[in-house]
Design a protein around this motif. Structure first.
Motif, PDB file in Angstrom:
ATOM      1  N   SER A  80      -8.309   0.579   7.318  1.00 41.67           N
ATOM      2  CA  SER A  80      -9.536   0.362   6.399  1.00 41.67           C
ATOM      3  C   SER A  80      -9.200  -0.536   5.334  1.00 41.67           C
ATOM      4  N   MET A  81      -8.030  -0.146   4.604  1.00 44.61           N
ATOM      5  CA  MET A  81      -7.649  -1.043   3.494  1.00 44.61           C
ATOM      6  C   MET A  81      -7.431  -2.202   3.753  1.00 44.61           C
ATOM      7  N   PHE A 110      -8.783  -5.720   1.808  1.00 44.60           N
ATOM      8  CA  PHE A 110      -7.896  -6.421   0.813  1.00 44.60           C
ATOM      9  C   PHE A 110      -7.443  -7.799   1.452  1.00 44.60           C
ATOM     10  N   GLN A 152      -6.213   4.917   7.454  1.00 47.37           N
ATOM     11  CA  GLN A 152      -6.364   4.717   6.087  1.00 47.37           C
ATOM     12  C   GLN A 152      -5.700   3.119   5.967  1.00 47.37           C
ATOM     13  N   MET A 184       0.875  -1.279  -0.055  1.00 50.17           N
ATOM     14  CA  MET A 184       0.106  -0.035  -0.031  1.00 50.17           C
ATOM     15  C   MET A 184       0.824   1.365  -0.010  1.00 50.17           C
TER      16      MET A 184
END
Length: 98
Positions: free
Chosen positions: A53-54, A58, A50, A39
């Protein structure tokens, strides 16, 4: 005595807790670090929220049950990556160290 692996909360040497067996602990740690590095490589600087959340989006559903991670656990991983000179942290944002 039985050698059946039980699924429970276990903690690694950095204090990370996972709903997992000890056999899965290294897998979860490696999986999260790999996603974090990917990321930051592709997206640049990201905040703790962030990244969290990713990761929730994923991490594959096969791994999500045994590799759930709290914000506190993520912060511990990011701090370890900073201490290993792999990641920088400034003004609430994490980025790869070059």
């Amino acid at each position: 005595p039985h050698n059946r692996l039980s699924r429970n909360i276990v903690e690694d040497e950095d204090g990370l807790s996972y709903q997992s067996s000890r056999a899965d602990l290294q897998h979860c740690r490696d999986l999260h670090q790999s996603y974090i590095i990917g990321m930051l490589t592709n997206l640049g600087s990201l905040s703790l929220h962030q990244i969290h959340s990713m990761l929730e989006m994923f991490v594959s559903h096969d791994d999500s049950d045994r590799c759930e991670m709290s914000l506190s656990d993520l912060h511990t991983i990011l701090r370890a990556l900073c201490n290993a000179d792999m990641v920088d942290h400034a003004n609430g944002m994490y980025s790869l160290r070059f």
